[in-house]
Scaffold this motif. Structure first.
Motif, PDB file in Angstrom:
ATOM      1  N   PHE A 127      -8.941  -1.849 -10.991  1.00 29.20           N
ATOM      2  CA  PHE A 127      -8.192  -2.307 -12.958  1.00 29.20           C
ATOM      3  C   PHE A 127      -6.363  -2.495 -12.048  1.00 29.20           C
ATOM      4  O   PHE A 127      -6.242  -3.455 -12.629  1.00 29.20           O
ATOM      5  CB  PHE A 127      -8.193  -1.628 -13.500  1.00 29.20           C
ATOM      6  CG  PHE A 127      -9.962  -0.769 -14.257  1.00 29.20           C
ATOM      7  CD1 PHE A 127     -10.157  -2.553 -13.717  1.00 29.20           C
ATOM      8  CD2 PHE A 127     -10.355  -0.777 -15.121  1.00 29.20           C
ATOM      9  CE1 PHE A 127     -11.685  -2.567 -14.279  1.00 29.20           C
ATOM     10  CE2 PHE A 127     -11.609  -0.881 -15.446  1.00 29.20           C
ATOM     11  CZ  PHE A 127     -12.326  -2.061 -15.401  1.00 29.20           C
ATOM     12  N   GLU A 128      -6.413  -1.570 -11.347  1.00 26.52           N
ATOM     13  CA  GLU A 128      -4.612  -1.523 -11.342  1.00 26.52           C
ATOM     14  C   GLU A 128      -4.446  -2.755  -9.894  1.00 26.52           C
ATOM     15  O   GLU A 128      -3.138  -3.373 -10.934  1.00 26.52           O
ATOM     16  CB  GLU A 128      -4.462  -0.229  -9.928  1.00 26.52           C
ATOM     17  CG  GLU A 128      -3.071   0.335 -10.151  1.00 26.52           C
ATOM     18  CD  GLU A 128      -1.934   0.022 -11.576  1.00 26.52           C
ATOM     19  OE1 GLU A 128      -1.097   0.240 -11.316  1.00 26.52           O
ATOM     20  OE2 GLU A 128      -2.283   0.455 -12.631  1.00 26.52           O
ATOM     21  N   GLN A 129      -5.155  -3.398  -9.107  1.00 21.58           N
ATOM     22  CA  GLN A 129      -5.009  -4.353  -8.549  1.00 21.58           C
ATOM     23  C   GLN A 129      -5.205  -5.805  -9.067  1.00 21.58           C
ATOM     24  O   GLN A 129      -4.418  -6.411  -9.043  1.00 21.58           O
ATOM     25  CB  GLN A 129      -6.131  -4.958  -7.398  1.00 21.58           C
ATOM     26  CG  GLN A 129      -5.830  -5.413  -6.365  1.00 21.58           C
ATOM     27  CD  GLN A 129      -6.998  -5.425  -5.680  1.00 21.58           C
ATOM     28  OE1 GLN A 129      -7.728  -4.327  -5.067  1.00 21.58           O
ATOM     29  NE2 GLN A 129      -6.945  -6.337  -4.791  1.00 21.58           N
ATOM     30  N   ILE A 130      -5.670  -5.811 -10.150  1.00 19.29           N
ATOM     31  CA  ILE A 130      -6.076  -6.238 -11.109  1.00 19.29           C
ATOM     32  C   ILE A 130      -4.668  -6.818 -11.886  1.00 19.29           C
ATOM     33  O   ILE A 130      -3.811  -8.448 -12.222  1.00 19.29           O
ATOM     34  CB  ILE A 130      -7.383  -6.614 -12.163  1.00 19.29           C
ATOM     35  CG1 ILE A 130      -8.671  -6.732 -10.948  1.00 19.29           C
ATOM     36  CG2 ILE A 130      -6.941  -7.655 -13.156  1.00 19.29           C
ATOM     37  CD1 ILE A 130      -9.831  -6.408 -11.926  1.00 19.29           C
ATOM     38  N   LYS A 131      -4.255  -5.362 -12.914  1.00 19.91           N
ATOM     39  CA  LYS A 131      -3.034  -5.058 -13.017  1.00 19.91           C
ATOM     40  C   LYS A 131      -1.868  -5.888 -12.731  1.00 19.91           C
ATOM     41  O   LYS A 131      -1.210  -6.698 -13.576  1.00 19.91           O
ATOM     42  CB  LYS A 131      -3.263  -3.954 -13.790  1.00 19.91           C
ATOM     43  CG  LYS A 131      -2.299  -4.078 -14.863  1.00 19.91           C
ATOM     44  CD  LYS A 131      -2.089  -2.994 -15.336  1.00 19.91           C
ATOM     45  CE  LYS A 131      -0.908  -1.801 -16.021  1.00 19.91           C
ATOM     46  NZ  LYS A 131      -1.144  -0.816 -16.530  1.00 19.91           N
ATOM     47  N   THR A 132      -1.961  -6.334 -11.192  1.00 26.78           N
ATOM     48  CA  THR A 132      -0.867  -6.365 -10.387  1.00 26.78           C
ATOM     49  C   THR A 132      -0.921  -7.692 -10.235  1.00 26.78           C
ATOM     50  O   THR A 132      -0.068  -8.712  -9.834  1.00 26.78           O
ATOM     51  CB  THR A 132      -0.338  -5.908  -9.571  1.00 26.78           C
ATOM     52  OG1 THR A 132      -1.172  -5.948  -8.549  1.00 26.78           O
ATOM     53  CG2 THR A 132      -0.119  -4.151  -9.956  1.00 26.78           C
ATOM     54  N   GLY A 133      -1.714  -8.335 -10.498  1.00 27.01           N
ATOM     55  CA  GLY A 133      -2.373 -10.132 -10.232  1.00 27.01           C
ATOM     56  C   GLY A 133      -2.193  -9.465  -8.608  1.00 27.01           C
ATOM     57  O   GLY A 133      -2.189 -11.154  -7.951  1.00 27.01           O
ATOM     58  N   ASN A 134      -2.484  -8.685  -7.834  1.00 33.52           N
ATOM     59  CA  ASN A 134      -2.575  -9.034  -6.022  1.00 33.52           C
ATOM     60  C   ASN A 134      -4.241  -8.787  -5.967  1.00 33.52           C
ATOM     61  O   ASN A 134      -4.869  -7.845  -5.746  1.00 33.52           O
ATOM     62  CB  ASN A 134      -2.242  -7.396  -5.720  1.00 33.52           C
ATOM     63  CG  ASN A 134      -2.274  -7.100  -4.400  1.00 33.52           C
ATOM     64  OD1 ASN A 134      -2.090  -8.232  -3.253  1.00 33.52           O
ATOM     65  ND2 ASN A 134      -2.578  -5.966  -4.143  1.00 33.52           N
ATOM     66  N   TRP A 135      -4.623 -10.261  -5.834  1.00 29.65           N
ATOM     67  CA  TRP A 135      -5.948 -10.668  -5.786  1.00 29.65           C
ATOM     68  C   TRP A 135      -6.221 -11.838  -5.317  1.00 29.65           C
ATOM     69  O   TRP A 135      -5.116 -13.118  -4.843  1.00 29.65           O
ATOM     70  CB  TRP A 135      -6.917 -11.131  -6.471  1.00 29.65           C
ATOM     71  CG  TRP A 135      -7.116 -11.299  -7.516  1.00 29.65           C
ATOM     72  CD1 TRP A 135      -6.982 -13.242  -7.512  1.00 29.65           C
ATOM     73  CD2 TRP A 135      -6.111 -11.444  -8.701  1.00 29.65           C
ATOM     74  NE1 TRP A 135      -6.931 -13.603  -8.268  1.00 29.65           N
ATOM     75  CE2 TRP A 135      -6.123 -12.594  -9.164  1.00 29.65           C
ATOM     76  CE3 TRP A 135      -5.507 -10.823  -9.725  1.00 29.65           C
ATOM     77  CZ2 TRP A 135      -5.982 -13.088 -10.771  1.00 29.65           C
ATOM     78  CZ3 TRP A 135      -5.386 -10.758 -10.473  1.00 29.65           C
ATOM     79  CH2 TRP A 135      -5.376 -12.045 -11.630  1.00 29.65           C
ATOM     80  N   SER A 136      -6.674 -12.130  -3.716  1.00 27.61           N
ATOM     81  CA  SER A 136      -6.527 -13.364  -2.941  1.00 27.61           C
ATOM     82  C   SER A 136      -7.537 -14.898  -3.682  1.00 27.61           C
ATOM     83  O   SER A 136      -7.807 -14.436  -4.975  1.00 27.61           O
ATOM     84  CB  SER A 136      -7.712 -13.139  -2.074  1.00 27.61           C
ATOM     85  OG  SER A 136      -9.113 -13.049  -1.801  1.00 27.61           O
TER      86      SER A 136
END
Length: 355
Positions: free
Chosen positions: A13-22
């Motif tokens: 969820f933290e990764q999604i929150k920061t928009g950090n996805w390929s």
């Protein structure tokens, strides 16, 4: 802390929150962007109604409504942190979006796949909570491999459309812990659930929801997850008490034929046993057509190329199991029904395009 799993890729969820996805497939990307909006505190969301009985419309719902709905469902089922959820519904519609919201609010592991008729085919996970439409449930139960996987789902909710009598009986026979839902976009998903223990369903409202009926036995709802103080529906129900009701059908589908009121949603399951042996497992519905003598006459519309011979055979079979006034006065055909964005049959459009 919860994650979203897409094709064996895990996104915290933290990764999604920061928009950090390929880069993702557009379907998964829009779902992740919605989750990012939620996790970063967005308070207003734009949703489309299904349009099953008219023109779809866009409505605004607020975060608090969705949080209340997610909490009510969690309390009803007793879902715990780190539960495993299957999201196999269209996340552009309220049902799919609410599965994402539940997963985030419950700090769960969300297994996100594209909507398909058999969502369990390539999955081997045991799910604590899943939501499906009747077509998906029926398809899973017809496949020997996914039949067994269905038995392992701990809590299953079914919505989007009424389940057929045969499907309800099959679910009851398997003793699945499955519930038919009742709700609408305006209440951000369901406000009542019916445990499937046979063909007859009794709905129980979620905590905090109040219900009643007007003079025409149409249900009204007072719910904390709805914006309106009192939401008047067009659903005819039998009110059993302040918490329980039986759904009869849509008031706008009621056919008044010679002074006798016929409810398509009650007659259609009875007709299935005669229709399927003649035409196969086709979609069909009843609708009222203006008639000079009766006011309205009952018309059966079948998703099938025109076949007058089979239509004559069907009328003979229907007369064996129905009262005389319940037998359709006319049978029409439509090779391909018009569907709403959420997959429901648009009865009016499909009738207008019938042969």
């Amino acid at each position: 802390m919860g994650k979203i799993i897409i094709r064996e890729q895990e996104f915290s969820f933290e990764q999604i929150k920061t928009g950090n996805w390929s880069a993702q497939d557009p379907y998964f990307a829009q779902a992740l962007y919605f989750c990012k909006d939620w996790l970063t505190g967005k308070t207003e969301f734009e949703l489309s109604t299904s349009g099953s009985t008219g023109t779809p419309k866009t409505i605004q719902v607020n975060r608090n409504q969705m949080e209340i709905s997610a909490k009510a469902t969690r309390d009803f089922f007793g879902i715990e942190k780190d539960a495993k959820l299957l999201c196999c519904l269209n996340t552009e519609m309220i049902a799919g979006k609410m599965m994402l919201v539940r997963g985030m609010e419950w700090e769960a592991y969300i297994y996100l796949i594209k909507p398909q008729s058999n969502p369990l085919e390539e999955l081997n996970q045991i799910f604590d909570f899943a939501a499906m439409v009747p077509l998906q449930v029926d398809t899973c139960l017809q496949n020997p491999d996914t039949y067994l996987k269905m038995q392992q789902i701990i809590n299953l909710i079914i919505g989007g459309a009424p389940s057929s009598r045969s499907l309800l009986e099959k679910i009851a026979e398997m003793r699945l812990n499955a519930y038919q839902t009742y709700g609408m976009t305006e209440t951000v998903s369901h406000i009542a659930l019916a445990k499937i223990e046979g063909a007859e369903l009794v709905y129980k409202v979620l905590p905090g929801v109040q219900i009643g009926v007007d003079q025409s036995n149409r249900l009204w709802v007072k719910a904390p997850m709805a914006k309106e103080n009192i939401l008047q529906t067009n659903d005819v129900v039998e009110l059993l008490n302040s918490q329980l009701f039986k759904w009869i059908g849509r008031a706008d589908f009621t056919i008044n034929s010679g002074g006798i009121k016929l409810q398509p949603e009650i007659l259609e399951p009875k007709m299935a046993d005669a229709i399927f042996p003649v035409f196969g497992k086709v979609d069909f519905f009843l609708i009222g057509k203006e008639d000079e003598k009766l006011g309205q006459k009952t018309v059966l519309v079948i998703e099938h190329p025109k076949d007058e011979k089979k239509a004559s055979d069907l009328i003979i079979e229907l007369k064996k199991g129905l009262e005389r006034y319940q037998v359709p006065k006319e049978i029409l055909f439509n090779p391909s029904f018009t569907k709403t964005e959420s997959g429901k049959i648009n009865r009016i459009a499909s009738y207008k395009n019938s042969l």
